[in-house]
Design an enzyme around this catalytic site. Structure first.
Site, PDB file in Angstrom:
ATOM      1  N   SER A 114       8.516  -3.677  -6.731  1.00 22.49           N
ATOM      2  CA  SER A 114       8.519  -4.568  -5.583  1.00 22.49           C
ATOM      3  C   SER A 114       7.430  -4.153  -4.608  1.00 22.49           C
ATOM      4  O   SER A 114       7.043  -2.988  -4.561  1.00 22.49           O
ATOM      5  CB  SER A 114       9.877  -4.509  -4.876  1.00 22.49           C
ATOM      6  OG  SER A 114      10.054  -3.255  -4.227  1.00 22.49           O
ATOM      7  N   ASP A 115       6.940  -5.111  -3.840  1.00 18.70           N
ATOM      8  CA  ASP A 115       6.189  -4.740  -2.663  1.00 18.70           C
ATOM      9  C   ASP A 115       7.172  -4.030  -1.732  1.00 18.70           C
ATOM     10  O   ASP A 115       8.388  -4.086  -1.913  1.00 18.70           O
ATOM     11  CB  ASP A 115       5.587  -5.977  -1.994  1.00 18.70           C
ATOM     12  CG  ASP A 115       4.370  -5.647  -1.139  1.00 18.70           C
ATOM     13  OD1 ASP A 115       4.231  -4.479  -0.724  1.00 18.70           O
ATOM     14  OD2 ASP A 115       3.569  -6.558  -0.870  1.00 18.70           O
ATOM     15  N   TRP A 116       6.666  -3.369  -0.724  1.00 20.60           N
ATOM     16  CA  TRP A 116       7.494  -2.502   0.105  1.00 20.60           C
ATOM     17  C   TRP A 116       8.506  -3.326   0.924  1.00 20.60           C
ATOM     18  O   TRP A 116       8.149  -4.030   1.853  1.00 20.60           O
ATOM     19  CB  TRP A 116       6.600  -1.650   0.981  1.00 20.60           C
ATOM     20  CG  TRP A 116       6.278  -0.321   0.379  1.00 20.60           C
ATOM     21  CD1 TRP A 116       6.446   0.905   0.971  1.00 20.60           C
ATOM     22  CD2 TRP A 116       5.753  -0.036  -0.927  1.00 20.60           C
ATOM     23  NE1 TRP A 116       6.065   1.914   0.100  1.00 20.60           N
ATOM     24  CE2 TRP A 116       5.639   1.374  -1.064  1.00 20.60           C
ATOM     25  CE3 TRP A 116       5.389  -0.825  -2.004  1.00 20.60           C
ATOM     26  CZ2 TRP A 116       5.171   2.002  -2.219  1.00 20.60           C
ATOM     27  CZ3 TRP A 116       4.915  -0.210  -3.170  1.00 20.60           C
ATOM     28  CH2 TRP A 116       4.813   1.185  -3.258  1.00 20.60           C
TER      29      TRP A 116
END
Length: 911
Positions: free
Chosen positions: A291-293
């Site tokens: 995932s992106d952050w």
């Protein structure tokens, strides 16, 4: 039970001890998460033979690596290791047992974020403007080398989203966005991935997918509880936005990062259709999805949807220390709401990627303390040598966190030389009236020639002409002070140095030949204008436009630009200079540094404006690269990776950023479909100022002798999907809950994420039927467009060949970008290749033309070269929503056009 071995054992030993294992590999069957999907992760499907060895090795180790799927929290991510043993460095007891290390994941696209002694490379938009595969690869290789030498396992680069649907998009400039065309974007992404991974570093293709603007991209970032939804149809997704990701998967990228926003009203990191159905099945992606952050917005459902790694581990809020995964995955396995086979698949993908990139090689990847002195050797949280070992936690112990390792290269291998070359070859000359450029070397630099009695008078004007006193003063470069060489955000880096244009010019010119006046300010508001303007022979005026990531703002710019005009009164500055330079008789040269296209209509046609240069975002060698182009040391060969329109409205309604929410969950409908950038300008016959692919040279090229032939017969569909290698199988026995309890004496650190559970939780495990999506228990049909990495292998069969000749007719050595555009046959019925007649179906709507190939040869004066283009099945196909496959029209003729821009295509032939 799986055998637990240390990665230090050789690959050969691991394989030798398991000679029969390949025969035991079988397809894992059972319930399959099918939420919004045609493919599943519980039923992993057949893995591809190119990954067979690494999957086998991973299967030996996977039993002890529960923690590999969850980050350890914001305060642990992207940070230096503690020098000395501490629990978070080896976050789980099983991971210690098998000796698998923690992985360091770090931004990013322009270099290593938060790191010292690194290189600030040119932005992706500059690299894309080179149209040069070799430079794209070398940049990627240098990025990978610096990452490896700093102890980074996975570099969060490159990105191919945003593609550039919105010309004012805040992150269009970044290392991710190489151009507003899927083919150009894909070529640059692939070369970057190859370069990074040839250094043994895991590359990350991001942001998957339809992440085209900063406004409302992330939950709570704009005060709304939910991120926006990007809504696109199936064909648009495949032919535009998915194309670069497909090519990245074909290049065997190790990781794909899913984006923040929703896609068709499901979060991208929890969208099973995107992750399971398209990425893992249709495209055959073998690595892991991260995932992106904080882009993961749920627990088990995201796991079932195909997400393999949740970063940074915190849950719904930044730096909260409360995980959606971590111990909840452990509980999910124990209470049987999370199938153990799915967890094994997640970890297998991560471990197999680690082995495939040979990160078990201790010579290149020495172990972290206490076994060795490897691991990350820098800190994201302090510039001091000694700092907190566990920043953000309740532990205040300190140690060495920065070793100040210089990774910039030396001598002929210095990365600054590569930066200078890329920046020069990414500088686009769009106007050169009367051949004012290149500047006369003899008169300006004092290199030979007769003595000049009267020095030339030259003014260098504009705040953008000079590097700021501290180019790193603003967080993540989120301000517009001094010359612009980068946008802002997580893709930006700390400059080791920044050479401004003024400094480079002062160092290059001869003071005996040039009387230089500098005015590094945009404040020319006095009336009449300053007297020094009237005396100049030349005026070099600099202006810019910045944008960046949405978590930061500068003045009234919140990531996405508000318009396409120059900022800080740049347009007015240029007009004043052009009208008054030399009393109206001087020659004005305009240099623009910008994150994307800018509107130049207010001054481009003024009589005094003789030359215009789009220098993009050049990185640390900005001024030196510009000097190389101005004086002809480098012949300009860059081409625009986007269209420069005459107004923002020229790009169409679909190109407008959604600046104000139109719903509780903002909805951005991609109603423009396939028609972005030059495709839109072509469809609606809009006149541009400078078209996509346009750029001038100091020499002249001629194209001739086009020929084309089919080398393989047309056929509607790709070959039948081939079988792959079955995935590893593991025991489905659920371990005892007490094996997951925190070890005795284990010290928990505040805001750090662990996979362990407490004793009370272990004593009260309750098993219940989980509400799996309908169809989860059944094996799902596989996409006929799949079967290989990137898609069906026959999509890359060569079906046509085009030959042209290019000749350098000028007096200078130079490079030229030869571009091939394809137009599909008219009146192709949707599904018609499958047997339907034109009368039964609506004709397929095709763009006027699409870029399909390009080459960039270098030629000596008078030299000719033959160029051959190979067109694949995919190049000649469109995505059929009806057939859910790539379909090649078999009736009618394709039109091939070749030239040096999207609107200068003198060679035409039918195929």
């Amino acid at each position: 039970m799986q055998r637990r071995l240390h990665p230090s054992e050789s690959v050969e030993k691991l394989l030798g001890d398991n000679e029969s294992a390949e025969g035991e590999i079988r397809q894992t069957r059972g319930p399959s998460p099918a939420t919004n999907a045609i493919r599943t992760t519980r039923d992993n499907g057949k893995r591809l033979s190119g990954w067979k060895k690494w999957l086998l090795i991973a299967s030996i180790l996977v039993g002890g690596l529960l923690a590999a799927a969850t980050g350890t929290g914001y305060w642990k991510y992207k940070t230096a290791p503690p020098y000395g043993l501490s629990p978070p460095w080896y976050p789980t007891r099983p991971a210690i047992n098998v000796g698998f290390p923690s992985l360091c994941l770090q931004d990013g696209p322009l270099g290593l974020r938060f790191a010292d002694h690194i290189t600030a490379f040119p932005a992706g938009i500059t690299t894309g403007a080179t149209w040069d595969r070799d430079l794209m690869y070398k940049r990627g290789r240098a990025l990978g080398l610096e990452a490896r030498l700093k102890g980074v396992n996975a570099l969060l680069a490159p990105s191919m989203g945003p593609l550039g649907k919105h010309p004012a998009g805040g992150r269009n400039w970044e290392g991710k966005r190489f151009g507003s065309d899927p083919v150009l974007q894909a070529v640059a992404a692939v070369e970057t991935i190859k370069g990074i991974q040839d250094e043994g570093v895991i590359a990350t293709a991001k942001h998957y997918i339809l992440n085209e603007q900063e406004h409302y991209r992330q939950s709570w970032e704009w005060g709304l509880p939910n991120a926006m939804s990007s809504n696109a149809d199936d064909r648009t997704l495949h032919e535009l936005y998915l194309w670069p990701f497909a090519e990245s998967v074909r290049a065997q990228v190790g990781s794909v990062m899913c984006s923040y926003q929703m896609v068709n009203n499901s979060y991208a990191c929890g969208n099973s259709k995107l992750l399971n159905g398209i990425l893992k099945d249709e495209l055959g992606f073998q690595g892991f999805v991260m995932s992106d952050w904080l882009a993961s917005r749920s627990g088990i459902s995201d796991v079932l949807a195909g997400l393999d790694m949740s970063m940074p581990g915190d849950g719904l809020r930044w730096q909260g220390g409360e995980a959606l995964w971590g111990p909840h995955l452990t509980m999910g396995v124990l209470n049987e709401s999370l199938p153990l086979s799915r967890l094994n698949d997640m970890v297998t993908r991560i471990v197999a990627t680690w082995y495939k990139l040979h990160q078990d090689d201790k010579d290149r990847w020495p172990p972290a303390p206490p076994e060795g002195d490897g691991g990350p050797n820098f800190s994201s949280f302090t510039d001091e040598k000694v700092g907190l070992l566990h920043p953000g936690s309740d532990d205040k112990s300190t140690g060495v966190v920065n070793k100040f390792i210089d990774v910039q290269g030396k001598g002929e291998e210095a990365h600054g030389l590569l930066v200078r070359r890329i920046a020069a070859e990414g500088t686009v000359l769009v106007k050169n009236e009367g051949g004012v450029l290149p500047l006369d070397v003899e008169r300006w630099l004092g290199e030979g020639g007769e003595k000049q009695s009267v020095p030339l008078k030259v003014a260098v004007i504009g705040e953008d002409a000079k590097a700021a006193e501290d180019p790193n003063a603003c967080p993540d470069r989120a301000c517009n002070k001094g010359t612009l060489a980068s946008g802002w955000g997580s893709g930006a880096v700390n400059y080791p140095y920044l050479v401004g244009p003024l400094e480079a010019l002062q160092a290059a010119i001869s003071p005996k030949k040039i009387n230089l006046t500098s005015f590094p300010s945009n404040d020319l508001t006095s009336k009449p204008p300053p007297a020094f303007l009237k005396d100049q022979d030349f005026c070099l005026v600099f202006a810019n436009a910045i944008g960046g990531e949405g978590y930061l703002r500068y003045q009234d710019i919140r990531g996405d630009r508000n318009d396409l005009y120059l900022q800080t009164n740049g347009d007015r500055l240029i007009k004043v200079v052009a009208k008054n330079c030399g009393g109206g008789q001087g020659r004005t040269i305009v240099v623009i540094h910008a994150v994307g296209p800018v509107i130049v209509e207010r001054w481009a046609d003024l009589p005094g404006v003789k030359a215009i240069i789009f220098a993009n975002l050049p990185g640390q060698e900005s001024g030196n690269a510009l000097v190389d182009v101005l004086f002809g040391h480098v012949n300009p060969s860059a081409k625009l990776p986007y269209t420069v329109g005459k107004s923002l409205e020229d790009y169409g309604k679909g190109a407008q950023v959604l600046y104000f929410p139109n719903h509780v969950i903002p909805q951005q409908n991609f109603t423009d479909g396939l028609y972005i950038d030059y495709r839109h300008f072509d469809k609606f016959d809009v006149e541009s100022r400078y078209e996509f692919g346009y750029g001038l040279s100091y020499t002249n090229f001629e194209l001739s002798d086009i020929s084309a032939a089919m080398v393989k017969p047309k056929s509607a569909f790709p070959s039948p999907r081939p079988d792959g290698t079955n995935p590893p199988s593991y025991s489905d026995d659920i371990p005892s809950a007490h094996e997951a309890v925190f070890p005795a004496g284990f010290r928990k650190l505040k805001k750090y994420i662990y996979p362990y559970i407490d004793q009370k939780s272990a004593d009260h495990i309750k098993k219940a039927k989980y509400p799996y999506p309908e169809g989860y228990d059944h094996e799902q049909p596989r996409s006929p467009a799949g079967g290989g990495e990137g898609g069906n292998p026959s999509l890359w069969d060569v079906h046509a060949q085009v030959n042209v000749t290019i000749t350098n007719k000028g007096s200078r050595v130079g490079k030229e970008v030869v571009q091939l555009y394809l137009s599909f046959p008219p009146n192709v019925p949707e599904g018609g290749s499958a047997g339907a007649s034109p009368a039964e179906t609506k004709p397929v709507d095709f763009p006027v033309k699409v870029l399909r190939a390009f080459e960039k040869p270098e030629l000596q004066p008078g030299e000719s070269k033959s160029i051959t283009f190979h067109l694949t099945r995919k190049d000649l196909s469109y995505w059929s929503v009806t057939d859910q496959n790539w379909v090649m029209p078999t009736q009618g003729k394709f039109k091939i056009q070749v030239g040096n821009s999207s609107r200068n295509l003198p060679l035409v032939i039918e195929l």
